[in-house]
Design an enzyme around this catalytic site. Structure first.
Site, PDB file in Angstrom:
ATOM      1  N   HIS A 144      48.388  17.094  14.408  1.00  0.00           N
ATOM      2  CA  HIS A 144      47.989  15.912  15.375  1.00  0.00           C
ATOM      3  C   HIS A 144      47.551  14.788  14.595  1.00  0.00           C
ATOM      4  CE1 HIS A 144      43.726  16.605  16.345  1.00  0.00           C
ATOM      5  NE2 HIS A 144      43.985  17.761  16.213  1.00  0.00           N
ATOM      6  N   ASP A 182      40.338  16.515  10.941  1.00  0.00           N
ATOM      7  CA  ASP A 182      40.908  17.163  12.169  1.00  0.00           C
ATOM      8  C   ASP A 182      41.783  16.026  12.892  1.00  0.00           C
ATOM      9  OD1 ASP A 182      41.427  18.526  14.478  1.00  0.00           O
ATOM     10  OD2 ASP A 182      39.563  18.588  15.418  1.00  0.00           O
ATOM     11  N   ASP A 234      46.480  23.089  12.443  1.00  0.00           N
ATOM     12  CA  ASP A 234      45.213  22.558  12.507  1.00  0.00           C
ATOM     13  C   ASP A 234      43.987  23.023  11.684  1.00  0.00           C
ATOM     14  OD1 ASP A 234      43.596  20.816  13.932  1.00  0.00           O
ATOM     15  OD2 ASP A 234      44.339  21.209  16.041  1.00  0.00           O
ATOM     16  N   GLU A 255      46.575  15.424  21.331  1.00  0.00           N
ATOM     17  CA  GLU A 255      45.878  16.655  21.151  1.00  0.00           C
ATOM     18  C   GLU A 255      44.395  16.877  21.559  1.00  0.00           C
ATOM     19  OE1 GLU A 255      44.179  20.438  19.274  1.00  0.00           O
ATOM     20  OE2 GLU A 255      43.654  18.326  19.043  1.00  0.00           O
ATOM     21  N   GLU A 256      43.766  15.991  21.152  1.00  0.00           N
ATOM     22  CA  GLU A 256      42.232  15.839  21.282  1.00  0.00           C
ATOM     23  C   GLU A 256      41.982  15.860  22.890  1.00  0.00           C
ATOM     24  OE1 GLU A 256      39.972  16.891  19.335  1.00  0.00           O
ATOM     25  OE2 GLU A 256      40.743  15.999  17.173  1.00  0.00           O
ATOM     26  N   HIS A 314      34.455  17.961  14.053  1.00  0.00           N
ATOM     27  CA  HIS A 314      34.070  17.024  15.254  1.00  0.00           C
ATOM     28  C   HIS A 314      32.894  16.240  14.791  1.00  0.00           C
ATOM     29  CE1 HIS A 314      36.732  18.172  18.671  1.00  0.00           C
ATOM     30  NE2 HIS A 314      37.431  18.158  17.435  1.00  0.00           N
TER      31      HIS A 314
END
Length: 345
Positions: free
Chosen positions: A71, A188, A242, A222-223, A322
């Site tokens: 993603h 990510d 991922d 995706e998030e 994150h």
């Protein structure tokens, strides 16, 4: 076959992706980069209804199709409201800790195409003014964006064209160190997107053909949980590519390829996971098998969406996911190698 990914190509593309704002819901610019890169390599791009990309590699056996997904959307925020003091209240896009974005530079993307810069701050940002500046809770309602314009009121902000629902992107601050580390926000999952394009570049440069048809799915939601909730009906196996998490009770390092045996959606396919582990051993790829109970992937979304598939999950090891993330280029390159080996055998 042990392919050798083009390091210069992969890292250059990764830096370009990282420098392009793309919070979930605001991904047209980064998807244009995806389209241009695929076109340059000679692979046409199809699009699903919500703007995700589908890139097809023709295989020797056209009766079976394997999907590799990554993603390109990232964490971010939106304008929740404009305050009377001329700052912006925010609402999160994706899941992250508020303290991880405190004091971060950002961009505000207006609906009429203008971009303004700003800084994300606690509403009590100064120890010289607020007695509770150190202990003031870092929650969404206590954070605001200070805009780099001459604004002192809500009206001043509205006159700029900034309003509720505008997107806010966080500056990635991408750096590639001489020792091979890549440190940046949004590894990510842009590191995995670069790894997939490294596979495409190798396929075109070395003229190899996968055993089965392969579809690369570059998702853009995706998030927020539904990036690959829809996938083409001909797909029978799907590997979500991922980032691998690093921390307590986990084996993965930033130089490893992570092979996830189970995440919050449950165990991944036994045989596919075994095959990935076997190939990593055969190719002498540094890797780790881990379990991520706080994690979900595009494959999770596809399974929950009712897709009749087997699924696995791999990716480069990423520290401090994150937040201010870091990986090593070795793990990104080796992710390409492992995936190529899988689709070639």
């Amino acid at each position: 076959m042990n392919i050798q990914p083009n390091e210069e190509y992969i890292i250059s593309l990764l830096k370009k992706l990282l420098d392009t704002p793309s919070p979930s819901g605001y991904t047209r610019e980064v998807m244009e980069i995806v389209r241009e890169e695929a076109d340059n390599l000679g692979f046409p791009v199809e699009w699903n209804a919500k703007g995700g990309a589908i890139i097809t590699l023709k295989g020797e056996d056209a009766d079976n199709t394997i999907a590799l997904s990554a993603h390109v959307d990232t964490l971010g925020a939106m304008v929740r409201s404009v305050t009377n003091q001329g700052t912006l209240r925010i609402t999160s896009v994706g899941g992250f800790m508020m303290n991880s974005i405190e004091n971060e530079y950002c961009q505000i993307h207006t609906r009429n195409g203008k971009i303004y810069t700003g800084t994300i701050l606690s509403a009590h940002p100064s120890v010289h003014v607020y007695a509770d500046a150190r202990t003031f809770e870092r929650r969404e309602s206590n954070m605001e964006v200070r805009i780099d314009e001459l604004v002192e009121s809500k009206e001043d902000v509205l006159e700029l064209g900034i309003g509720v629902g505008d997107f806010i992107s966080f500056d990635a601050r991408a750096v590639v160190t001489p020792s091979g580390y890549v440190k940046s926000r949004h590894l990510d999952d842009k590191a995995s997107v670069a790894a997939l394009f490294g596979l495409l570049e190798s396929c075109r440069r070395e003229q190899w053909t996968p055993k089965h048809n392969v579809k690369l799915l570059i998702s853009n939601y995706e998030e927020v949980g539904h990036g690959a909730a829809y996938i083409p009906a001909d797909i029978r196996e799907m590997i979500a590519v991922d980032m691998g998490a690093i921390g307590d009770d986990l084996s993965c390092k930033e130089t490893d390829v992570s092979i996830c045996a189970k995440d919050s959606s449950g165990p991944y396919d036994y045989d596919m996971t075994n095959r990935l582990i076997e190939l990593a051993h055969q190719l002498e790829i540094p890797h780790a098998v881990d379990i991520y109970p706080q994690y979900g992937s595009d494959a999770s979304a596809a399974l929950k969406g009712g897709s009749n598939i087997r699924a696995a999950l791999v990716g480069p090891g990423v520290h401090a996911s994150h937040a201010m993330e870091r990986t090593h280029k070795q793990s990104v390159l080796n992710t390409s190698r492992l995936l190529a080996a899988y689709i070639l055998t």
